[in-house]
Scaffold this active site. Structure first.
Site, PDB file in Angstrom:
ATOM      1  N   ASN A  62      -8.567 -24.267  12.407  1.00  0.00           N
ATOM      2  CA  ASN A  62      -8.361 -24.217  11.135  1.00  0.00           C
ATOM      3  C   ASN A  62      -8.739 -22.800  10.886  1.00  0.00           C
ATOM      4  O   ASN A  62      -9.841 -22.808  10.735  1.00  0.00           O
ATOM      5  CB  ASN A  62      -8.839 -25.325  10.089  1.00  0.00           C
ATOM      6  CG  ASN A  62      -8.558 -25.173   8.683  1.00  0.00           C
ATOM      7  OD1 ASN A  62      -7.875 -24.241   8.418  1.00  0.00           O
ATOM      8  ND2 ASN A  62      -9.086 -26.137   8.140  1.00  0.00           N
ATOM      9  N   LYS A  99     -12.565 -22.517  11.723  1.00  0.00           N
ATOM     10  CA  LYS A  99     -13.483 -23.519  12.167  1.00  0.00           C
ATOM     11  C   LYS A  99     -12.409 -24.230  13.454  1.00  0.00           C
ATOM     12  O   LYS A  99     -11.241 -24.104  13.690  1.00  0.00           O
ATOM     13  CB  LYS A  99     -13.466 -24.905  11.253  1.00  0.00           C
ATOM     14  CG  LYS A  99     -14.275 -24.430   9.893  1.00  0.00           C
ATOM     15  CD  LYS A  99     -14.306 -25.458   8.901  1.00  0.00           C
ATOM     16  CE  LYS A  99     -13.008 -25.899   8.405  1.00  0.00           C
ATOM     17  NZ  LYS A  99     -13.141 -27.055   7.223  1.00  0.00           N
ATOM     18  N   ARG A 132      -3.771 -25.824  12.211  1.00  0.00           N
ATOM     19  CA  ARG A 132      -3.457 -26.141  10.615  1.00  0.00           C
ATOM     20  C   ARG A 132      -2.681 -24.796  10.123  1.00  0.00           C
ATOM     21  O   ARG A 132      -3.458 -23.723  10.090  1.00  0.00           O
ATOM     22  CB  ARG A 132      -4.570 -26.435   9.931  1.00  0.00           C
ATOM     23  CG  ARG A 132      -4.381 -26.717   8.362  1.00  0.00           C
ATOM     24  CD  ARG A 132      -5.660 -26.901   7.610  1.00  0.00           C
ATOM     25  NE  ARG A 132      -5.504 -27.047   6.368  1.00  0.00           N
ATOM     26  CZ  ARG A 132      -5.785 -26.385   5.202  1.00  0.00           C
ATOM     27  NH1 ARG A 132      -6.710 -25.465   5.375  1.00  0.00           N
ATOM     28  NH2 ARG A 132      -5.538 -26.717   4.011  1.00  0.00           N
ATOM     29  N   HIS A 177      -2.193 -31.344   1.342  1.00  0.00           N
ATOM     30  CA  HIS A 177      -2.926 -32.358   1.958  1.00  0.00           C
ATOM     31  C   HIS A 177      -2.193 -33.358   2.791  1.00  0.00           C
ATOM     32  O   HIS A 177      -2.570 -34.409   2.974  1.00  0.00           O
ATOM     33  CB  HIS A 177      -3.790 -33.157   1.028  1.00  0.00           C
ATOM     34  CG  HIS A 177      -4.615 -32.254   0.067  1.00  0.00           C
ATOM     35  ND1 HIS A 177      -5.248 -32.406  -1.168  1.00  0.00           N
ATOM     36  CD2 HIS A 177      -5.473 -31.207   0.773  1.00  0.00           C
ATOM     37  CE1 HIS A 177      -6.160 -31.663  -1.402  1.00  0.00           C
ATOM     38  NE2 HIS A 177      -6.364 -30.834  -0.220  1.00  0.00           N
ATOM     39  N   HIS A 189      -6.796 -38.069  -2.521  1.00  0.00           N
ATOM     40  CA  HIS A 189      -7.663 -37.287  -1.695  1.00  0.00           C
ATOM     41  C   HIS A 189      -8.521 -36.345  -2.580  1.00  0.00           C
ATOM     42  O   HIS A 189      -7.731 -35.563  -3.359  1.00  0.00           O
ATOM     43  CB  HIS A 189      -6.595 -36.253  -0.725  1.00  0.00           C
ATOM     44  CG  HIS A 189      -7.544 -35.111  -0.121  1.00  0.00           C
ATOM     45  ND1 HIS A 189      -7.367 -35.265   1.450  1.00  0.00           N
ATOM     46  CD2 HIS A 189      -8.132 -34.167  -0.353  1.00  0.00           C
ATOM     47  CE1 HIS A 189      -8.203 -34.327   1.780  1.00  0.00           C
ATOM     48  NE2 HIS A 189      -8.615 -33.501   0.650  1.00  0.00           N
ATOM     49  N   LEU A 190      -9.507 -36.860  -2.860  1.00  0.00           N
ATOM     50  CA  LEU A 190     -10.715 -36.189  -3.790  1.00  0.00           C
ATOM     51  C   LEU A 190     -11.790 -35.371  -3.268  1.00  0.00           C
ATOM     52  O   LEU A 190     -12.811 -35.830  -2.797  1.00  0.00           O
ATOM     53  CB  LEU A 190     -11.228 -37.108  -4.820  1.00  0.00           C
ATOM     54  CG  LEU A 190      -9.992 -38.287  -5.656  1.00  0.00           C
ATOM     55  CD1 LEU A 190     -10.690 -39.076  -6.399  1.00  0.00           C
ATOM     56  CD2 LEU A 190      -8.889 -37.427  -6.196  1.00  0.00           C
ATOM     57  N   GLY A 191     -11.399 -33.948  -3.045  1.00  0.00           N
ATOM     58  CA  GLY A 191     -12.428 -33.064  -2.539  1.00  0.00           C
ATOM     59  C   GLY A 191     -12.517 -31.992  -3.812  1.00  0.00           C
ATOM     60  O   GLY A 191     -12.177 -32.284  -5.144  1.00  0.00           O
ATOM     61  N   ARG A 233     -10.004 -25.693  -9.998  1.00  0.00           N
ATOM     62  CA  ARG A 233      -8.459 -25.498 -10.550  1.00  0.00           C
ATOM     63  C   ARG A 233      -8.185 -26.571 -11.651  1.00  0.00           C
ATOM     64  O   ARG A 233      -8.854 -27.521 -11.729  1.00  0.00           O
ATOM     65  CB  ARG A 233      -7.729 -25.761  -9.221  1.00  0.00           C
ATOM     66  CG  ARG A 233      -7.845 -24.996  -8.068  1.00  0.00           C
ATOM     67  CD  ARG A 233      -6.968 -25.308  -6.841  1.00  0.00           C
ATOM     68  NE  ARG A 233      -7.622 -25.039  -5.632  1.00  0.00           N
ATOM     69  CZ  ARG A 233      -7.353 -25.751  -4.489  1.00  0.00           C
ATOM     70  NH1 ARG A 233      -6.180 -26.425  -4.321  1.00  0.00           N
ATOM     71  NH2 ARG A 233      -7.885 -25.278  -3.465  1.00  0.00           N
ATOM     72  N   ARG A 256     -21.221 -34.030  -7.768  1.00  0.00           N
ATOM     73  CA  ARG A 256     -22.661 -34.792  -7.972  1.00  0.00           C
ATOM     74  C   ARG A 256     -23.308 -33.923  -9.086  1.00  0.00           C
ATOM     75  O   ARG A 256     -24.077 -34.570  -9.747  1.00  0.00           O
ATOM     76  CB  ARG A 256     -23.354 -34.242  -6.519  1.00  0.00           C
ATOM     77  CG  ARG A 256     -22.660 -35.195  -5.335  1.00  0.00           C
ATOM     78  CD  ARG A 256     -23.236 -34.287  -4.180  1.00  0.00           C
ATOM     79  NE  ARG A 256     -22.548 -33.143  -3.738  1.00  0.00           N
ATOM     80  CZ  ARG A 256     -22.690 -32.465  -2.672  1.00  0.00           C
ATOM     81  NH1 ARG A 256     -23.467 -33.232  -1.621  1.00  0.00           N
ATOM     82  NH2 ARG A 256     -22.227 -31.333  -2.197  1.00  0.00           N
ATOM     83  N   GLY A 291     -14.431 -35.783   0.178  1.00  0.00           N
ATOM     84  CA  GLY A 291     -15.863 -35.798  -0.317  1.00  0.00           C
ATOM     85  C   GLY A 291     -16.215 -36.687  -1.676  1.00  0.00           C
ATOM     86  O   GLY A 291     -17.035 -37.469  -1.595  1.00  0.00           O
ATOM     87  N   VAL A 292     -15.397 -36.252  -2.497  1.00  0.00           N
ATOM     88  CA  VAL A 292     -15.606 -37.125  -3.693  1.00  0.00           C
ATOM     89  C   VAL A 292     -14.993 -38.503  -3.585  1.00  0.00           C
ATOM     90  O   VAL A 292     -15.682 -39.464  -4.120  1.00  0.00           O
ATOM     91  CB  VAL A 292     -15.066 -36.476  -5.028  1.00  0.00           C
ATOM     92  CG1 VAL A 292     -15.216 -37.322  -6.276  1.00  0.00           C
ATOM     93  CG2 VAL A 292     -15.606 -34.937  -5.333  1.00  0.00           C
ATOM     94  N   GLY A 293     -14.094 -38.678  -2.903  1.00  0.00           N
ATOM     95  CA  GLY A 293     -13.397 -40.048  -3.008  1.00  0.00           C
ATOM     96  C   GLY A 293     -14.275 -41.020  -1.986  1.00  0.00           C
ATOM     97  O   GLY A 293     -14.337 -42.187  -2.444  1.00  0.00           O
ATOM     98  N   GLU A 326      -8.793 -34.841   9.436  1.00  0.00           N
ATOM     99  CA  GLU A 326      -7.505 -34.223   9.628  1.00  0.00           C
ATOM    100  C   GLU A 326      -7.496 -33.540  10.891  1.00  0.00           C
ATOM    101  O   GLU A 326      -6.432 -33.178  11.415  1.00  0.00           O
ATOM    102  CB  GLU A 326      -7.537 -33.094   8.568  1.00  0.00           C
ATOM    103  CG  GLU A 326      -7.369 -33.556   6.944  1.00  0.00           C
ATOM    104  CD  GLU A 326      -7.550 -32.678   5.888  1.00  0.00           C
ATOM    105  OE1 GLU A 326      -6.416 -31.829   5.345  1.00  0.00           O
ATOM    106  OE2 GLU A 326      -8.640 -32.450   5.533  1.00  0.00           O
TER     107      GLU A 326
END
Length: 416
Positions: free
Chosen positions: A8, A15, A110, A199, A227-229, A260, A303, A349-351, A403
């Site tokens: 990626n 990464k 990716r 996503h 998908h919540l990040g 965003r 957080r 992350g959030v989800g 992913e």
């Protein structure tokens, strides 16, 4: 052993994961940062960094790591992506796993934007590279960097196939009524203005994992995946095919995100251009980097939002409420598009970690058969887990996304 390297690549970093696909496990993962940073030159006050985490295995066919993973950090000047891959190869040679014993059979990449041209994983050829470069007009911050990683990786691994897996590909199943913007048709066609969605790799992985978890055929299910990040999107998926999604021409449309704005009246831009004399660059920065949770509350991490909200910060409370309002709006819209839903999944992350977000997002969906079990939702865990009650007509799940694994699977699907 079927080993796949997944890459990626960004403009100044990349990464990677080395995966053993016989057991679908990570052999090593790494991050090369600050590529081409002028401050990393010799004697100028810094170096680029490469961090690798390698699983120590007793044998190439060992079913699981036998000792604790080890992490190594290397600091070195890395002027470009080609040099970055050389550093990665040096790290494998020094710390393992040995590529002589676990040589990749393919490299998966990716790529953010495939436009309307790419709807499946695609073996990279010179023509594909030209197309990825040409599509940079739709993703100027991403496609050039993705292509730089492909070019460098092909030099490092010249004898194996390289496969591009596009974020937009999963959403190529959208019908014209879902992807068409209501603007002048000739203008839209000339400039390829339409909804593409993003996503897609995550939405595909999560929807398939959810179907396996509930024990029902993917083709029979109506699903909504959140998908919540820091970036966030939602997709309506019927029979394993995307039928609607919140992101559009770019990843800016849709849900409220970390920095965003998500959905916005286009006239806001006209107003700011006229009254505030903001340039195109100013507006781009505003909507992508100074909006969302950050714009409302001054912090972009959910957080931090929750901590400040619990402490009584009115800006954090408003940011959270706006975030939830948008989630509920899309949940309702996609319930209507699908004519009901069987499974709702939260990921990223959030989800995966914000129980309050999941609870509030689902709080008004009792009419649709959604019942959240408060104790299940509040209990942290690893792997897929159910957070709905046993009596709920809709299965509500937390599904950790992967992913890299999905890219590796798709890579093998076109190279075997």
């Amino acid at each position: 052993m079927s080993v796949v390297l997944v890459v990626n690549s960004g403009s100044s970093s990349f990464k990677y994961q080395l995966l053993d696909m016989a057991h679908e496990r990570v052999l090593a993962s790494g991050l090369v940062e600050r590529i081409g940073d002028p401050s990393t030159g010799s004697g100028t006050g810094g170096t680029a960094t490469h961090t690798i985490t390698a699983a120590a295995l007793s044998a190439p066919d060992a079913p699981a790591p036998t000792v604790t993973d080890a992490t190594y950090t290397i600091e070195r000047e890395i002027p470009d992506h080609t040099a970055g891959f050389a550093v990665m190869l040096d790290a494998f040679a020094a710390h393992g796993p040995s590529l002589d014993e676990r040589a990749p059979v393919a490299v998966g990449h990716r790529v953010v934007h495939g436009g309307a041209r790419f709807f499946a994983p695609t073996v990279v050829t010179p023509l594909v590279e030209i197309n990825i470069d040409e599509l940079s007009v739709l993703a100027p911050l991403h496609n050039p960097a993705n292509l730089a990683g492909i070019v460098a990786a092909k030099k490092a691994f010249p004898d194996v196939p390289h496969v591009a897996v596009f974020d937009t590909a999963f959403h190529q199943s959208l019908a014209p009524e879902a992807y068409t913007y209501a603007i002048d048709r000739e203008v839209a066609e000339a400039h390829r203005i339409r909804r593409y969605g993003f996503h897609g790799t995550s939405h595909k992985f999560v929807s398939e994992a959810a179907a396996a978890f509930v024990g029902r055929p993917l083709t029979e299910l109506k699903q909504i995946v959140f998908h919540l990040g820091n970036g966030a999107s939602v997709a309506a998926i019927e029979g394993g095919r995307s039928v609607d999604t919140s992101m559009g021409l770019t990843p800016l449309e849709g849900l409220v995100m970390g920095t965003r704005s998500g959905d916005l009246d286009p006239a806001v831009l006209l107003q700011l251009a006229r009254r505030a004399e903001m340039s195109t660059a100013d507006l781009d920065t505003l909507l992508n980097k100074r909006s969302g949770l950050l714009g409302i509350a001054g912090v972009s991490d959910m957080r931090d939002i929750q901590q400040r909200r619990e402490a009584g910060d009115p800006a954090a409370r408003l940011a959270f409420d706006v975030y939830i309002h948008r989630l509920r709006a899309y949940a309702g819209a996609y319930l209507a598009q699908l004519n009901g839903v069987d499974v709702i999944s939260f990921t990223a992350g959030v989800g995966e970690n914000a129980a309050a977000v999941r609870a509030e997002a689902m709080a008004t969906l009792g009419f649709a058969g959604v019942e959240i079990d408060a104790e299940r939702n509040a209990t942290r865990g690893r792997g897929i887990r159910r957070i709905s009650t046993d009596a709920s007509r809709v299965e509500v799940l937390v599904v950790p996304t992967d992913e890299e694994l999905e890219i590796a699977r798709q890579t093998l699907s076109v190279t075997r």
